[in-house]
Design an enzyme around this catalytic site. Sequence first.
Site, PDB file in Angstrom:
ATOM      1  N   ASP A  85      10.451  50.169  59.743  1.00 26.06           N
ATOM      2  CA  ASP A  85      11.303  50.825  58.755  1.00 26.06           C
ATOM      3  C   ASP A  85      12.663  51.234  59.323  1.00 26.06           C
ATOM      4  OD1 ASP A  85       9.646  50.518  56.680  1.00 26.06           O
ATOM      5  OD2 ASP A  85       9.151  52.616  56.367  1.00 26.06           O
ATOM      6  N   ASP A  89      52.824  34.881  36.716  1.00 20.88           N
ATOM      7  CA  ASP A  89      51.485  34.562  37.195  1.00 20.88           C
ATOM      8  C   ASP A  89      50.447  35.285  36.373  1.00 20.88           C
ATOM      9  OD1 ASP A  89      51.881  32.831  39.194  1.00 20.88           O
ATOM     10  OD2 ASP A  89      51.984  34.344  40.786  1.00 20.88           O
ATOM     11  N   GLY A 138      46.250  29.507  37.665  1.00 25.71           N
ATOM     12  CA  GLY A 138      46.770  29.093  36.370  1.00 25.71           C
ATOM     13  C   GLY A 138      47.168  27.626  36.304  1.00 25.71           C
ATOM     14  N   MET A 139      47.988  27.198  37.242  1.00 19.48           N
ATOM     15  CA  MET A 139      48.494  25.837  37.184  1.00 19.48           C
ATOM     16  C   MET A 139      47.401  24.831  37.454  1.00 19.48           C
ATOM     17  SD  MET A 139      51.043  24.740  36.091  1.00 19.48           S
ATOM     18  CE  MET A 139      52.597  23.930  36.130  1.00 19.48           C
TER      19      MET A 139
END
Lengths: 508, 467
Positions: free
Chosen positions: A36, A294, A429-430
């Site tokens: 433990d 962006d 994004g692009m």
Amino acid sequence: MKLAYWMYAGPAHIGTLRIASSFKNVHAIMHAPLGDDYFNVMRSMLERERNFTPVTASIVDRNVLARGSQEKVVDNITRKDREEHPDLIILTPTCTSSILQEDLQNFVERAQIDAQGDVMLADVNHYRVNELQAADRTLQQVVEYYLNKARKKEELPAEKTAKPSVNIIGISTLGFHNQHDCTELKRLMADLGIEVNEVIPEGASVHNLKNLPRAWFNLVPYRELGLMTAKYLETEFGMPYVDIAPMGVVETARCLRKIQQIINAQGAEVDYEEYINEQTLYVSQAAWFSRSIDCQNLTGKKAVVFGDNTHAVAMTKILAREMGIHVVLAGTYCKYDADWFREQVSEYCDEILISDDNGEIGDAIARLEPAAIFGTQMERHVGKRLNIPCGVIAAPIHIQNFPIGYKPFLGYEGTNQIADLVYNSFTLGMEDHLLEIFGGHDTKEVITKGISADSDLNWNKEAQAELNKVPGFVRGKVKRNTEKFARERGLAEITLEVMYAAKEAVGA
Amino acid sequence: MTLAQEPTALTFDCETGNYHTFCPISCVAWLYQKIEDSFFLVIGTKTCGYFLQNAMGVMIFAEPRYAMAELEEADISAQLNDYEELKRLCVQIKRDRNPSVIVWIGTCTTEIIKMDLEGLAPKLEAEIGIPIVTARANGLDYAFTQGEDTVLAAMAHKCPSQAPVAEAEKEERNAISKLLNFGKKKEETKAEESEYVDHPPLVLFGSLPDPVVTNLTLELKKQGIKVSGWLPAKRFTELPVIEEGYYTCGVNPFLSRTATTLMRRRKTKLIGAPFPIGPDGTRAWIEKICSVFGIEPQGLEEREAKIWESLEDYIKLIRGKSVFFMGDNLLEISLARFLIRCGMTCPEIGIPYMDKRYQKAELDLLEKTCQEMGVPLPKIIEKPDNYNQIQRIYELQPDLVITGMAHANPLEARGINTKWSVEFTFAQIHGFTNARDILELATRPLRRNNNLKELGWEKLVKEEAQV
């Protein structure tokens, strides 16, 4: 009994051990069976700790089961006291000792007779509280113990510091980016002309706890850890506290305004507005990022947020309020503090999920099909299976979430880090746009909806071929929508016709 | 080393048992991957679950075939009916995963509240139609790899006791091995039979990665020895037939309960051999099996020599250096024996549990190896005390400490080379072919630190004030 694959918050003793090992020269002795003590592995590996983790076990074995621990626990405490001279030894109960119901308090009292240092029993019940609650409670217990001790010895300092000062409460070992957050908070306080009186528990000595009341106020950056201590200090010493996590631009400003109000009420005359303005507009890049083209591409994209209360709440607010992202679901595994969570996020998201069942969260993500997930390592796995990017914002975490580089989530530098994390999590994004035009390059097999449900529908050859032409990153979605359409209409086979009908129906 | 007198026989000592090791439930991490149609249900608390997902890193697998039956307060105080609760969960598992076997792993908690798993299993098995194997792999009784021992001992009871009569059924059962034959015609398989010497059936036990199984099986085949089966097999449905009088042999040093079960309950004959770890161990293992079957081993000496030759570049790095085993996985005796043969010295072998009967041949080989290499015999410390061991490590300054992850980073920061012992459990270390892998692991810290030597960054902790 509960069928559980993964768990979000650990067992209670982990919380106690996190507090004990955060302090300097405090040792924890677990009343536990062999094996433990894996907390040592976690600390040594995840935090890459150079020092031995000050945690040992007083082993519960067959003999203990038969005869009780008897002298064993006391011997282990006094032995550790001799070997390492800790200031404090915290006897830590585990799930095993909870059931054995031995009188651990009695062991503590007996050990205290011989021990040079202080000995204390952590007041946590395995079956009632989790890691976070236990950590919160243990910290408060230690603070209370030493303040009472100082009061008895009449060592409590009577006066506040000359200049405005703060205690930062809740920075701990194995906390998500805690070290970096601490540095950032100290910088922030320095910028504001506020002295840092004490930081607890990380790196603190129990001897310094008596100085806590010297600070003008307490700052509790995380909802999960430190609030009990702050409330205790408020009741006992009338110390005000700020419990607004300075995460995100708006919340950081809110936190600073609250600090301003609190210290001005005690006679300081500060005005942080100009600082906030300067930081927001020119120093932190996050506000500018929100405005840049962006971030425009992210407008209205769907995101799911899941984590502990502090991080899930702050992240939801940042995404919705500061970046214009559509949070379809925000959730927390801190069930014990669910009301606060609901109150905080209800206006920023469509749906709220309070659960510590990983399957339920996975299914919700599969159903909602967000463009990005912000969650724990477990949501990252869900994301991997469903082909959805995931930014990790909260524990449970892996070793890669203990970066060496400076990566705070709090303060103004934190806002920069979060902006990066968000931006990098969404398909750029692009790239997204180009993939859509040129049909993508991903030829991976599609996965089914739902985390364990199999597809019972048959795709005929033409339909399958058509499906394969769909760009990889939306293929899963097309497949699921088509199947949903077919299922609703009781169609067993998916043909080209069904596919187009589905597309027209749901805009797949 | 400054020994007053060199002991002439191995010395055994026992300390306090305050040492770090993994909980034996960790065996699910490798066993669920080994037994492909299994599902492991660990009946325990959050403590157990958190261990598996964090310390074992089981979490890196997206969809493991293991889960926790997490006990809640109502289970502990018997307000809920164990049978009904387990039934509910097992039915759910059957529905979602449809495994060929569900393995229940009993934990400390089920021991303390005396949940009668062995009693409940047959009843539930009959009701839901899936075999249930019960293993008490708990931290009250066992350490780390001994978890596998408890599972395999329980599985030994489930091995069929008679070869299936119908040929069709047999084919079904051996679907996988048939696949491995790549559609060879029956005659060819028949022809292969003749390559084997006529000997009583031999079943090997111990979970190893499949490539290692193939490797060791072929190694024995070269001697004309046929491996009739392996406990565990790739699938639960392919567990080997074990009839009275079969021979069995272990491949790992921590399988004493399995060995006992196979001897006492399944009436097999145990071949007590050193374990096939390192080329010396592998050769001794094969030789022992051969000798039991009255076979003259062929070409083993050359084979071993060749392997040693290929290891020379690694051995150069460790020859004359010392290694200290803190002890946590029971592989220690075999590894120490191999490293001593490589030219290392070994002041101390820590080990959680020492079965002197099951490991007899291995201990003899260790003693013989030390004598042949002219090095002092190591002290074997059962149930070590990690605190005391660290004091001894400071004193002895060994060149390499083999230890658990709790101590590795702190020792490295103090300029002491360490290797995590856990890696030896998961790496392929058995047989002639894998001897290189053991040395790859053992020499890695030395090679890495050689690369960094010029930098003068050895002690990376500030000198502590010694009180």
